[in-house]
Write an enzyme that holds these catalytic residues in place. Structure first.
Site, PDB file in Angstrom:
ATOM      1  N   HIS A 190      11.404   9.738  30.727  1.00 33.33           N
ATOM      2  CA  HIS A 190      10.252  10.315  30.025  1.00 33.33           C
ATOM      3  C   HIS A 190      10.635  11.136  28.808  1.00 33.33           C
ATOM      4  O   HIS A 190       9.762  11.751  28.195  1.00 33.33           O
ATOM      5  CB  HIS A 190       9.442  11.215  30.957  1.00 33.33           C
ATOM      6  CG  HIS A 190       8.793  10.481  32.098  1.00 33.33           C
ATOM      7  ND1 HIS A 190       7.510   9.990  32.041  1.00 33.33           N
ATOM      8  CD2 HIS A 190       9.269  10.153  33.314  1.00 33.33           C
ATOM      9  CE1 HIS A 190       7.210   9.395  33.193  1.00 33.33           C
ATOM     10  NE2 HIS A 190       8.271   9.481  33.986  1.00 33.33           N
ATOM     11  N   LYS A 238      -1.987  20.634  25.042  1.00 35.07           N
ATOM     12  CA  LYS A 238      -0.761  20.077  25.613  1.00 35.07           C
ATOM     13  C   LYS A 238       0.191  21.241  25.867  1.00 35.07           C
ATOM     14  O   LYS A 238      -0.059  22.358  25.398  1.00 35.07           O
ATOM     15  CB  LYS A 238      -0.109  19.064  24.649  1.00 35.07           C
ATOM     16  CG  LYS A 238      -0.056  19.563  23.195  1.00 35.07           C
ATOM     17  CD  LYS A 238       0.423  18.478  22.245  1.00 35.07           C
ATOM     18  CE  LYS A 238      -0.622  17.480  21.823  1.00 35.07           C
ATOM     19  NZ  LYS A 238      -0.524  16.190  22.488  1.00 35.07           N
ATOM     20  N   ARG A 239       1.276  21.015  26.600  1.00 32.34           N
ATOM     21  CA  ARG A 239       2.231  22.092  26.792  1.00 32.34           C
ATOM     22  C   ARG A 239       2.711  22.635  25.454  1.00 32.34           C
ATOM     23  O   ARG A 239       2.759  21.919  24.450  1.00 32.34           O
ATOM     24  CB  ARG A 239       3.420  21.583  27.623  1.00 32.34           C
ATOM     25  CG  ARG A 239       3.099  21.457  29.094  1.00 32.34           C
ATOM     26  CD  ARG A 239       2.638  22.779  29.696  1.00 32.34           C
ATOM     27  NE  ARG A 239       3.736  23.697  29.811  1.00 32.34           N
ATOM     28  CZ  ARG A 239       4.453  23.895  30.913  1.00 32.34           C
ATOM     29  NH1 ARG A 239       4.147  23.244  32.020  1.00 32.34           N
ATOM     30  NH2 ARG A 239       5.450  24.747  30.933  1.00 32.34           N
ATOM     31  N   LYS A 276       6.127  19.637  19.680  1.00 36.97           N
ATOM     32  CA  LYS A 276       4.719  19.231  19.598  1.00 36.97           C
ATOM     33  C   LYS A 276       4.014  19.879  18.407  1.00 36.97           C
ATOM     34  O   LYS A 276       2.903  19.506  18.048  1.00 36.97           O
ATOM     35  CB  LYS A 276       3.995  19.580  20.899  1.00 36.97           C
ATOM     36  CG  LYS A 276       4.498  18.784  22.119  1.00 36.97           C
ATOM     37  CD  LYS A 276       3.801  19.226  23.396  1.00 36.97           C
ATOM     38  CE  LYS A 276       4.404  18.662  24.676  1.00 36.97           C
ATOM     39  NZ  LYS A 276       4.002  17.275  24.960  1.00 36.97           N
ATOM     40  N   THR A 286      -0.207  11.246  26.592  1.00 36.97           N
ATOM     41  CA  THR A 286      -1.287  10.572  27.310  1.00 36.97           C
ATOM     42  C   THR A 286      -2.640  11.195  26.967  1.00 36.97           C
ATOM     43  O   THR A 286      -3.674  10.532  27.095  1.00 36.97           O
ATOM     44  CB  THR A 286      -1.062  10.613  28.837  1.00 36.97           C
ATOM     45  OG1 THR A 286      -0.603  11.912  29.208  1.00 36.97           O
ATOM     46  CG2 THR A 286      -0.041   9.583  29.253  1.00 36.97           C
ATOM     47  N   LYS A 305      -6.736   9.797  26.197  1.00 36.57           N
ATOM     48  CA  LYS A 305      -7.977  10.354  26.754  1.00 36.57           C
ATOM     49  C   LYS A 305      -8.970  10.676  25.647  1.00 36.57           C
ATOM     50  O   LYS A 305     -10.176  10.419  25.778  1.00 36.57           O
ATOM     51  CB  LYS A 305      -7.657  11.617  27.578  1.00 36.57           C
ATOM     52  CG  LYS A 305      -6.778  11.326  28.793  1.00 36.57           C
ATOM     53  CD  LYS A 305      -6.168  12.577  29.423  1.00 36.57           C
ATOM     54  CE  LYS A 305      -5.069  12.163  30.413  1.00 36.57           C
ATOM     55  NZ  LYS A 305      -4.209  13.310  30.816  1.00 36.57           N
TER      56      LYS A 305
HETATM   57  C1  26Q Z   1      13.827  19.315  34.787  1.00 36.34           C
HETATM   58  C2  26Q Z   1      14.866  20.048  35.353  1.00 36.34           C
HETATM   59  C3  26Q Z   1      14.621  21.286  35.916  1.00 36.34           C
HETATM   60  C4  26Q Z   1      13.337  21.779  35.918  1.00 36.34           C
HETATM   61  C5  26Q Z   1      12.301  21.054  35.365  1.00 36.34           C
HETATM   62  C6  26Q Z   1      12.547  19.818  34.796  1.00 36.34           C
HETATM   63  C7  26Q Z   1      11.442  19.047  34.192  1.00 36.34           C
HETATM   64  C8  26Q Z   1      10.159  19.108  34.699  1.00 36.34           C
HETATM   65  C9  26Q Z   1       9.131  18.404  34.112  1.00 36.34           C
HETATM   66  C10 26Q Z   1      11.677  18.253  33.093  1.00 36.34           C
HETATM   67  C11 26Q Z   1      10.629  17.534  32.509  1.00 36.34           C
HETATM   68  C12 26Q Z   1       9.349  17.610  33.020  1.00 36.34           C
HETATM   69  C13 26Q Z   1       8.201  16.906  32.444  1.00 36.34           C
HETATM   70  C14 26Q Z   1       8.284  16.094  31.404  1.00 36.34           C
HETATM   71  C15 26Q Z   1       7.105  15.440  30.851  1.00 36.34           C
HETATM   72  O1  26Q Z   1       5.979  15.750  31.207  1.00 36.34           O
HETATM   73  N1  26Q Z   1       7.292  14.485  29.934  1.00 36.34           N
HETATM   74  C16 26Q Z   1       6.171  13.780  29.357  1.00 36.34           C
HETATM   75  O2  26Q Z   1       5.929  12.622  30.154  1.00 36.34           O
HETATM   76  C17 26Q Z   1       4.729  11.982  29.746  1.00 36.34           C
HETATM   77  C18 26Q Z   1       4.479  10.843  30.702  1.00 36.34           C
HETATM   78  O3  26Q Z   1       5.398   9.816  30.490  1.00 36.34           O
HETATM   79  C19 26Q Z   1       4.832  11.519  28.306  1.00 36.34           C
HETATM   80  O4  26Q Z   1       3.597  10.976  27.920  1.00 36.34           O
HETATM   81  C20 26Q Z   1       5.205  12.674  27.385  1.00 36.34           C
HETATM   82  O5  26Q Z   1       5.432  12.208  26.071  1.00 36.34           O
HETATM   83  C21 26Q Z   1       6.439  13.381  27.918  1.00 36.34           C
HETATM   84  O6  26Q Z   1       6.724  14.526  27.139  1.00 36.34           O
END
Ligand code: 26Q
Length: 777
Positions: free
Chosen positions: A326, A513-514, A519, A621, A625
């Protein structure tokens, strides 16, 4: 009175003696949910026949389930009618907390996938963690973000069933922990297929120690219990940098091991010790690297308990596992420190070593040079590279949008693509139209239904049939009326939640978004300031009044992101309190942006802000929407934006800025200071970070942001995300929207063309591709 309405009333009797009209949101929520849950009984099976796919994910951002479950069961209408007859609002459940068991896109994608799989009768179950506290609740105090615990279960959890009898033991150095499953039904549209989301809760095996308690060693007495519970207490609020925290590794191993044990137990119920059918019975999709410790764990179980050789076990793993990437950002790629890993799960480490050795042999046999080996190594420099492990020990690695997959192949994972080209594939993300149109926008749904019927609910390509109506003035006017109604509805919600009055005659321009540098919420903020100065100077005339809305949570430790929130709020204060411009513009940063807030914001938007630096947003995503709800995209050539304009036409959206190739060209010579020097408009807005226009409350946050743009730091060059490079093209695109909005019908036509061409972005399509091309189910 319908049967189901009666069932609700009798369920209510178990909650309270009060009549429905006086029972209160919590009791009604419990009663409705429990009554509906009973309706799933017939179609909800725990261990059905046939090959099943398992989606392992540390996050499932399911949001509030009551309405979507009622919709899918076909019970929403009669439930709403019952509430109404008793003087209750259909918005009664807005009081119920969302289960926010995810950070953002990755977790929400998992939830959309479950909905789509169940709807299409695809045998897909989710496995994850039942966090006691989801993503923190956010307040804005004096312009700063503050975090509070999200105790989402305070209204109960009527959609989960605890299955004590199916708990699994998970082994850690020094302690064994129970993983107790809580199952939620995943109800497909029509209610025929009910899959399962199984979330594991950690509990102590040897809990409270009465001997120690009697010796008055109280904290000792509860220590083991607390340590076990801690594993599923909290969702990590980080969605980028890999922190390498011990508890995070415990979480990952906890749900990975429990899920595999569960899968193997069910397999053995059918085939006993004969594992020859295992890979034809289960497919396991790894949602990012977070569950990748599943790979050595499966090897361990197969070798230690089923007495297989490494080769046998590895060939099963290869066929069972598939991996979704991702992100391409290096800092997000998970690497576990080997010592930390060994101190938590030493019994798994030998299998990591075996994988590393097998990879090395494979590389050498394929003629890879010795000095090249460390580029691939799973174990390198005391670190365990989880993405490398996932690619090596699985048959599929996929990206989440075409550009993202291309970058993986050509750049981020180039050496792996050269080694295993057949393993790489793309699965462009999608969203469920049941929640993101049917539920959140019943007005637009009826508009569509009146014209082309309701087939789009299960076949989003049907929306194409709206094309003839995009030239129909009557339809366009009706579409505009609906947009206005959704703005009014949002305004009521915003007034309740954030005590701010939106002007619903304005254009609604939304970025939700986050909060992340890549971003580029800061770019949006700068451009708003540029408009503000333009209005003040009189250099900007004919500006159609606009409301700029933001919603975002910053990871609590992400200092710069928090600085950006404060800065946006300072701008909002300046703009909203300036009587000379506040009839022309408003700025609001809504607090505690979450799934429920998204359901209100998205249908009300005219403009969807998707302005990430080209090549950084894997897919996105929310862009989909907004499109589905009839907003135009103001975006860069990045992620799924590219595919959105491919479908709906560039002429119906507003694409601007440098592309990936352009950035590669300018990277070495890029000099933001020079841009500032040469362009007074840019200089003016950027200087507000340091010239006293705004106060950061003495924190130094704004100066730090300024330095990141002008000076950079040891880890990044100045303005790493090219805000200043894209600034003018962005402002131009924005003002073009603003001008073109004046032609209301022409603009509505663009919006409706976007709706009509959103078919590709259904997660029904995405999950079918996973099922057919990766899982073989
Ligand atoms: C990793 C290690 C330790 C703690 C947390 C994490 C962690 C947690 C969540 C790393 C990444 C995430 C989330 C990532 C994320 O949401 N990525 C998004 O995924 C979407 C679905 O595929 C994409 O549409 C977005 O572009 C992407 O940023």
């Amino acid at each position: 009175m319908t049967t189901f309405q009666n069932e609700i009333l009798s369920a209510l009797k178990e909650e309270t003696d009060k009549p429905l009209a006086e029972a209160g949101a919590k009791a009604v929520y419990q009663a409705v949910s429990r009554a509906a849950l009973r309706r799933t009984r017939e179609n909800w099976k725990t261990n059905p026949e046939g090959k099943r796919a398992c989606y392992l994910s540390a996050e499932f951002l399911i949001g509030r389930m009551v309405n979507s479950n009622l919709l899918n069961l076909g019970l929403l209408k009669e439930t709403r009618e019952l509430l109404e007859q008793n003087g209750l609002s259909p918005e009664l459940f807005d009081e119920i907390d969302d289960p926010a068991l995810g950070n953002g896109g990755l977790g929400r994608l998992a939830a959309c996938f479950l909905d789509s799989a169940a709807t299409q009768n695809i045998p897909l179950d989710g496995f994850g963690i039942r966090y006691q506290y989801g993503l923190f609740r956010q307040t804005i105090e004096n312009g700063f973000q503050r975090e509070y615990p999200d105790d989402w279960q305070r209204f109960g959890d009527p959609w989960s069933i605890r299955r004590e009898e199916e708990k699994e033991l998970v082994h850690f150095r020094g302690q064994d922990v129970w993983a107790v499953p809580y199952d939620m039904p995943v109800i497909g549209y029509g209610g025929k297929t009910v899959n399962t989301l199984r979330l594991w809760q950690a509990e102590a095996v040897k809990g409270f120690d009465f001997d120690l308690f009697n010796q008055q060693k109280y904290s000792e007495a509860v220590r083991l219990e607390n340590e076990a519970n801690a594993i599923s207490t909290c969702l990590y609020p980080n969605d980028d940098t890999d922190e390498g925290k011990r508890l995070r590794l415990k979480q990952q191993y906890f749900f990975s091991s429990a899920s595999l044990q569960c899968i193997i137990r069910r397999y053995k119920e059918r085939y006993g010790d004969d594992f020859s059918h295992f890979a034809d019975s289960y497919a396991v999709q790894l949602n990012d690297t977070h569950p990748t410790v599943s790979i050595p764990e499966l090897l361990r179980i197969l070798m230690e308990e089923e007495l297989m050789s490494f080769e046998e076990a590895f060939s099963i793993a290869l066929r069972v596992f598939a991996y979704t990437n991702h992100t391409i950002m290096a800092e997000a790629l998970e690497k576990w420190n080997q010592e930390l890993f060994c101190s938590v799960i030493p019994h798994v480490f030998p299998y990591v070593v075996m994988l590393n050795n097998a990879l090395k042999r494979e590389l050498l046999s394929r003629g890879v040079e010795k000095k090249e080996l460390s580029r691939y190594a799973i174990l390198d420099g005391g670190l365990i590279h989880m993405a490398r492990m996932a690619i090596y020990a699985s048959h599929s690695t996929n990206g989440v949008a075409e550009i993202h997959t291309r970058i993986l192949k050509e750049d981020a994972l180039k050496e792996w693509y050269e080694l295993y080209p057949e393993r790489f594939n793309n699965k462009t993300n999608g969203i469920t139209q049941r929640r993101w149109l049917g539920l959140c926008n019943p007005e637009l749904s009826s508009f569509i239904g009146d014209r082309i019927g309701n087939g789009w609910l299960t076949d989003l390509d049907e929306l194409k049939k709206l094309m003839p109506y995009t030239g129909d003035v009557n339809s366009l006017r009706q579409f505009m009326d609906i947009k206005k109604a959704k703005k009014n509805e949002l305004a009521r919600y915003v007034y309740e939640h954030d005590n701010f009055g939106l002007n619903t005659d304005f254009i609604f321009d939304v970025q939700i978004k986050r909060l992340h540098e890549y971003k580029r919420q800061l770019l949006n903020a700068f451009s708003i300031l540029d408009i503000y100065f333009g209005l003040k100077d009189g250099t900007l005339t004919d500006f159609a009044p606009t409301t700029f809305l933001f919603g975002a949570k910053a990871a609590p430790g992400y200092y710069r992101a928090k600085g950006i929130i404060k800065y946006i709020n300072e701008i909002a204060n300046l703009v909203n309190n300036d009587p000379n411009v506040n009839r022309k513009m408003q700025v609001l940063f809504v607090s505690n942006y979450n799934v429920s807030y998204a359901e209100k914001l998205i249908p009300a938007a005219d403009v969807s802000e998707q302005i990430s630096t080209a090549g950084t947003e894997a897919s996105g995503t929310s862009n989909m929407k907004f499109m589905l709800n009839g907003a135009v995209t103001l975006g860069t050539y990045d992620g799924a934006n590219i595919e959105i304009v491919e479908q709906a036409g560039e002429e119906n959206n507003y694409i601007f800025g440098a592309r990936v190739e352009d950035l590669a060209q300018v990277a070495d010579s890029y000099c933001p200071k020079k841009i500032m020097k040469e362009n007074p408009r840019i200089r003016r807005v950027v200087e507000t970070l340091v010239d006293g226009t705004f106060s950061d409350g003495g924190t130094g946050m704004f100066k730090e942001l300024y330095d990141s743009l002008t000076e950079g730091a040891s880890w990044h060059k100045p303005d790493h995300y090219y805000l200043l490079l894209d600034f003018i093209p962005y402002c131009d695109a924005r003002l073009r929207i603003n001008r073109e909005y004046a032609q209301r019908e022409e603009f509505a036509k663009k919006c409706l063309i976007n709706v009509a061409n959103a078919g590709k972005f259904s997660s029904d399509r995405t999950i079918k591709q996973y099922a057919e091309e990766i899982w073989g189910v």
